[in-house]
Design an enzyme around this catalytic site. Structure first.
Site, mmCIF file in Angstrom:
data_model
loop_
_atom_site.group_PDB
_atom_site.id
_atom_site.type_symbol
_atom_site.label_atom_id
_atom_site.label_comp_id
_atom_site.label_asym_id
_atom_site.label_seq_id
_atom_site.Cartn_x
_atom_site.Cartn_y
_atom_site.Cartn_z
ATOM 1 C CG HIS A 54 -1.879 1.072 1.347
ATOM 2 N ND1 HIS A 54 -1.518 2.351 1.710
ATOM 3 C CD2 HIS A 54 -3.218 1.089 1.165
ATOM 4 C CE1 HIS A 54 -2.599 3.119 1.737
ATOM 5 N NE2 HIS A 54 -3.638 2.371 1.405
ATOM 6 N NE ARG A 106 -5.527 -0.615 -1.425
ATOM 7 C CZ ARG A 106 -6.675 -1.167 -1.050
ATOM 8 N NH1 ARG A 106 -6.708 -2.435 -0.682
ATOM 9 N NH2 ARG A 106 -7.788 -0.473 -1.066
ATOM 10 C CE LYS A 130 -8.255 -1.549 -4.198
ATOM 11 N NZ LYS A 130 -9.678 -1.917 -3.983
ATOM 12 C CG ASP A 189 -6.680 9.562 -3.136
ATOM 13 O OD1 ASP A 189 -6.539 10.796 -3.041
ATOM 14 O OD2 ASP A 189 -7.271 8.896 -2.284
ATOM 15 C CB CYS A 247 -3.872 11.783 -0.338
ATOM 16 S SG CYS A 247 -4.261 10.014 -0.429
ATOM 17 C CE1 TYR A 248 -2.031 6.060 -1.014
ATOM 18 C CE2 TYR A 248 -3.984 6.464 -2.355
ATOM 19 C CZ TYR A 248 -3.376 5.843 -1.284
ATOM 20 O OH TYR A 248 -4.103 5.007 -0.471
ATOM 21 C CG ASP A 299 -9.696 10.875 -4.277
ATOM 22 O OD1 ASP A 299 -9.084 10.662 -5.326
ATOM 23 O OD2 ASP A 299 -10.283 9.978 -3.656
ATOM 24 C CG ASP A 353 -10.416 16.213 2.085
ATOM 25 O OD1 ASP A 353 -9.201 16.183 2.374
ATOM 26 O OD2 ASP A 353 -10.948 15.376 1.339
ATOM 27 C CG HIS A 355 -7.572 14.454 -0.449
ATOM 28 N ND1 HIS A 355 -8.577 13.951 0.348
ATOM 29 C CD2 HIS A 355 -7.086 13.395 -1.155
ATOM 30 C CE1 HIS A 355 -8.699 12.653 0.132
ATOM 31 N NE2 HIS A 355 -7.818 12.285 -0.775
#
Length: 434
Positions: free
Chosen positions: A233, A276, A279, A282, A284-285, A336, A343, A346
């Site tokens: 992850h 992952r 998936k 996003d 945040c990654y 995201d 938010d 993020h």
């Protein structure tokens, strides 16, 4: 080459193919690619507007306003985060700091007072007054106090009791539980080592067996899972690698497979990272996955001549384009993906990812033998003239620390405070031209 610069034919070659066997995951992936294409359409030849790439702008003022409003007022949507108040402090303060907003003293004092009420009598910080101390909230609280950076902020951290708390949640196998009787995963390891390193309480007793536990969390794919035997992850990958960097034990990992797994998390159409395999992208990654590459570059550079010139093993332009074009809320804040709302979480990690992709962070290898225990991993610096800024030149933001994820200057200031004279000597040498 970033996604904006690709022509339609190239993008069609990169788009997701489900082999005429749709699943819930493949349908969401195709829908997400469509959402992102819509955002990027303004910058393609097919658009009647045909905006130039240089006009893609990180709307800093809007993001400052979005975060600054939260210093006075939080909506009811934040109620589920009542047991995570230090995280709200950290996300908001870090976002403002990266955007060069000077936090008014009245708000800094209020944050210190708020966080002091969350420190447990037994050590560590809780999610709120009277709650159980928790490693994640402890990390967020220490980082928030580091960002404030005043003597008053540093002084509220009870370091002896903090060490007692960390030792209390440490397990015989080298792992840490997030709180007494809580779950065990690599997040706890990173949080414990990060706060211990910055506050100068990283003892042999605390670190015994920790590196070996993290190494056991590496999966057959090459990434790192939350604990041995589970799926790799992005968040755990960063936490595990950063923890090993603090311990100077990256040698325990199979770095060839780790680098391959990490590089494959960047999406071909979107330009952002997934967390992952199979998936969705996003925002945040951009930090959780983007953050592993400065550490990888340091690892490769330690065995290579010309380490300062090593490039990061991901597309720095593409990740910035995804964040700037597809992840900005109209009224400020980052999100995201286009279908989501902005938010504070993020916004914080989106800006952190942008920062790491803009600045080339390097390490002075000649310092590793003279630095006190735990200090060597904090001695990073920005290489002048190595910035990589996508879109408008005004998009450049401050450099964040690749291990602690606080602004570089704040990390240095905390080092000088908690390590004293030993740090002063090392930092003086750090700032001496090679």
């Amino acid at each position: 080459m970033g996604v904006i610069l690709r022509d339609n034919e190239e993008m069609q070659l990169c788009e997701y193919k489900d082999d005429d066997f749709p699943t819930d995951s493949s349908i969401l992936q195709i829908l997400t690619e469509g959402e992102v294409r819509t955002e990027f359409l303004r910058y393609t030849e097919d658009s009647p507007i045909q905006l130039p790439l240089a006009s893609a702008e990180l709307r800093k003022i809007h993001h400052v306003d979005f975060s600054r409003r939260a210093l006075n007022y939080l909506s009811s949507k934040c109620e589920p985060l009542d047991s995570s108040r230090p995280w709200l402090c950290y996300w908001i303060l870090h976002s403002l700091d990266l955007l060069d907003y000077d936090i008014p003293q009245v708000f800094a004092n209020r944050a210190v007072d708020t966080l002091s009420r969350m420190q447990s009598p037994t050590g560590g910080f809780a999610g709120g007054p009277g709650q159980m101390p928790h490693l994640a909230n402890t990390y967020a609280a220490v980082n928030a106090l580091t960002i404030i950076g005043t003597p008053e902020a540093y002084s509220i951290i009870d370091r002896p009791k903090l060490l007692d708390f960390l030792l209390h949640v440490k397990q015989p196998d080298g792992s840490f539980t997030m709180h007494e009787g809580g779950e065990t995963d690599v997040r706890g390891t990173y949080c414990a080592l990060a706060v211990a390193t910055i506050t100068n309480i990283l003892t042999p007793e605390l670190t015994e067996g920790v590196a070996e536990f993290v190494a056991r969390c590496q999966t057959y794919q090459g990434g790192i899972g939350g604990y041995p035997g589970v799926e790799a992850h992005g968040g755990y990958a960063f936490c595990g690698l950063a923890a090993l960097e603090i311990l100077n034990r990256i040698d325990l990992l199979d770095m060839e497979t780790f680098i391959k797994w990490s590089a494959m998390r960047q999406m071909s159409i979107e330009g952002g990272f997934q967390g992952r395999t199979n998936k969705l992208v996003d925002g945040c990654y951009s930090f959780w996955m983007g953050g592993v590459f400065p550490i990888i570059a340091k690892h490769l550079g330690s065995t290579s001549k010309g380490a300062e010139d090593l490039e990061y093993a991901f597309d720095q332009t593409a990740i910035q384009e995804y964040m700037v074009v597809a992840c900005q809320g109209k009224n400020g804040g980052l999100r995201d993906k286009p279908s989501k709302s902005p938010d504070y979480y993020h916004t914080c990690y989106g800006l952190s990812g942008i920062s790491l992709s803009q600045h080339h962070i390097s390490f002075r290898h000649d310092l590793k033998d003279i630095a006190p225990n735990g200090l060597s991993s904090l001695l990073w610096y920005k290489v002048a003239g190595k910035e990589c800024v996508a879109g408008s030149s005004r998009n450049l933001i401050a450099a964040t620390h690749p291990i602690l994820n606080v602004r570089m200057e704040k990390a240095k200031q905390a080092i000088l405070h908690f390590y004293g004279e030993a740090a002063e000597k090392v930092v003086q040498r750090l700032e001496t031209p090679q």
